[in-house]
Design an enzyme around this catalytic site. Structure first.
Site, mmCIF file in Angstrom:
data_model
loop_
_atom_site.group_PDB
_atom_site.id
_atom_site.type_symbol
_atom_site.label_atom_id
_atom_site.label_comp_id
_atom_site.label_asym_id
_atom_site.label_seq_id
_atom_site.Cartn_x
_atom_site.Cartn_y
_atom_site.Cartn_z
ATOM 1 N N LYS A 270 10.973 29.282 -23.210
ATOM 2 C CA LYS A 270 10.521 28.450 -22.106
ATOM 3 C C LYS A 270 10.589 29.273 -20.820
ATOM 4 C CE LYS A 270 11.863 24.014 -24.153
ATOM 5 N NZ LYS A 270 10.533 23.397 -24.223
ATOM 6 N N ARG A 345 10.318 19.163 -34.552
ATOM 7 C CA ARG A 345 9.615 18.653 -35.736
ATOM 8 C C ARG A 345 10.042 19.405 -36.993
ATOM 9 N NH1 ARG A 345 3.842 20.002 -33.072
ATOM 10 N NH2 ARG A 345 5.079 19.463 -31.225
#
Ligand code: BES
Ligand code: MN
Ligand code: ZN
Length: 490
Positions: A270, A345
């Site tokens: 990030k 996920r």
């Protein structure tokens, strides 16, 4: 805070601070209000006219009463009578609690209208009081809370509501646990300490806990979860907490919460301005799962509930999974990791496969899964995906009672085309448009036929400022909805 309900009426109560909720409209000083106004030497009427108080939702007024049977008076607006619901009561109670603290009140009496029945009313007011007064001072060197500490609160005119109040207190203990887990930074809450928290819940309330260590996850073939965990120096912990009722359970349910104690993004790290410093909140799903477990363990419904938290960090190191790596999940499906920042996920894939093997009647997962969901629905509303209509209805009904908001989103199969991989069964991310939908479609690949519902809670787990019953920081969303959902199956 000692919360009690009583049959004492507005007119007979005497003490430190009296708080009154008034509906919107031209406020007439008649009937009971006129009697109260007389008792308060005309101060009620004066406060209403001097502050032009009209009962608008969110408005309030407060004054000191020189001498007399009551020391201070607080008014809160309730909005239109036709719109009253349990959330009106929670918000009013929250506003009253904050004003009372500001006014340095220690003993408070509250008079609010009955919504539904007296016990639901007492429960909602208790929730508003407890949630709005909770302040997390654990990381301050001085622990003094702002304002005075509210010692006793009497809920007027509601009769004996001991069990409704106790139930609300139990539910709020779960919300507060979730808040504390999310507020705590990643150097405090790690997969190891999440496991300790689960142990504490298990031992305090007699739940059983199975912690799957890395080797056991390996033997179960949880390659997706373990791929994410690879770069961390802290070992992953796959937590499986089980609440079983005494007799035969009416239903068996599973709750699976995303539990990334920190999400750096992995090698797709990030960047600046990405909010990387807020990624301690990425275990918000797991925090709410443990919070719900704490509440359910006290409420003791005749429902078996499995609480599952695949806990790990998403880090970088020489051992990190590479962008492009292919992982095999525990159902045998292969995943080309085209973005290591879509890690939630991957952990949930193995979480869902594990949950389905338990042969439960329904699975709900909750995750701070995508920034795209925050873009779509903002900070106050979570996304909801499910192909099971009755599960959706049940959850929405539970959410409505809790005053928490979820918006139904589509499982648009066509969008899964964007997740197709040349080399593996699927990629872990698709194109940017519809990012929260492709994330949900990815999760769906790990469910066969158990009714399943997915909640993307990336927005509402955190609030930068005071908002409704929440103070700035972690909100404990959606513990109360989860608890209501389990209790609806009771
Ligand atoms: N944990 C984040 C999602 C998130 C964003 C949570 C903002 C809370 C607030 C998740 O793991 C993530 O990084 N998602 C990516 C997915 C993308 C790589 C497809 C995102 O949303 O950008
Ligand atoms: Mn991520
Ligand atoms: Zn994440």
């Amino acid at each position: 805070m000692d919360i009690r309900s009583t049959d004492t009426s507005l007119l007979t109560w005497t003490g430190d601070t009296l708080a009154l909720g008034l509906p919107e409209g031209a406020i007439e000083i008649a009937g009971e209000l006129a009697e109260l106004n007389d008792k308060l030497g005309g101060n009620l009427g004066d406060l209403i006219s001097e502050t032009e108080f009209e009962g608008k939702l969110g408005s309030s007024a407060a004054t000191r009463l020189g001498g007399g049977p009551i020391r201070k008076l607080i008014l809160v607006g309730l909005g239109k009578t036709a719109d009253f619901n349990l959330q009106t009561l929670r918000l009013a109670a929250a506003a009253i609690a904050r004003l009372a603290k500001q006014q340095k009140s220690q003993a408070l009496a509250i008079s609010l209208p009955v919504v539904g029945d007296q016990s639901a009313t007492a429960g909602a007011i208790t929730e508003g009081l407890l949630l709005a007064t909770h302040q997390d001072t654990r990381f301050k060197s001085t622990k003094e809370e702002k304002g005075a500490k509210l010692e006793t609160v009497e809920l007027l005119g509601l009769g004996e509501q001991k069990s409704a109040i106790a139930k609300a207190e139990q539910i709020c203990s779960g919300v507060i646990l979730a808040r504390e887990l999310v507020n705590a930074p990643a150097n405090t809450v790690t997969p190891l300490t999440m496991a300790e928290t689960a142990e504490q819940i298990a031992s305090e309330y007699g739940l059983s806990l199975k912690i799957l260590e890395q080797e056991e996850c390996e033997s179960l073939g949880m390659g997706a979860f373990l791929g994410v965990a690879k770069a961390s120096d802290i070992p992953p912990k796959f937590l499986h907490l089980i609440y079983k009722p005494q007799g035969t359970p009416k239903r068996k349910l599973a709750i699976v919460g995303k539990s990334l104690t920190f999400d750096s993004g992995g090698l797709n790290i990030k960047g600046a301005g990405s909010g990387i410093e807020t990624m301690k909140m990425d275990m918000g799903g797991g925090a709410a799962t443990l919070g719900a477990a704490k509440a359910i363990a006290q409420l003791r419904p005749e429902v078996e509930v499995h609480f599952i938290c695949p806990a790990t960090e998403n880090m970088i190191s020489g051992r990190a999974m590479h962008p492009g790596d292919i992982l095999t999940a525990s159902n045998g499906k292969t995943i080309e990791v085209n973005n290591t920042d879509a890690e939630g996920r991957l952990t949930l894939a193995d979480g869902l496969v594990f949950a389905e093997k338990l042969e439960v009647d329904a699975i709900v997962d909750l995750a701070t899964l995508t920034g795209a969901c925050v873009v779509a629905l903002g900070d106050d509303i979570a996304g909801l995906w499910s192909s099971d209509e009755s599960l959706t209805d049940q959850l929405q009904q539970s959410a409505k009672l809790a005053g928490e908001k979820f918006w139904p989103m589509p499982l648009e199969e066509k969008y899964f085309e964007g997740m197709k991989s040349q080399i593996a069964d699927m990629k872990n991310t698709g194109p940017r448009p519809g990012g929260s939908i492709t994330a949900a479609l990815f999760l769906k690949q790990f469910i066969n036929n158990t009714p399943w519902l997915h909640l993307d809670i990336a927005g509402p787990v955190w609030s930068d400022k005071e908002n409704g019953v929440n103070n700035a920081g972690a909100t404990g969303f959606p513990v109360r909805t989860l608890v209501n959902w389990v209790m609806a199956n009771n």
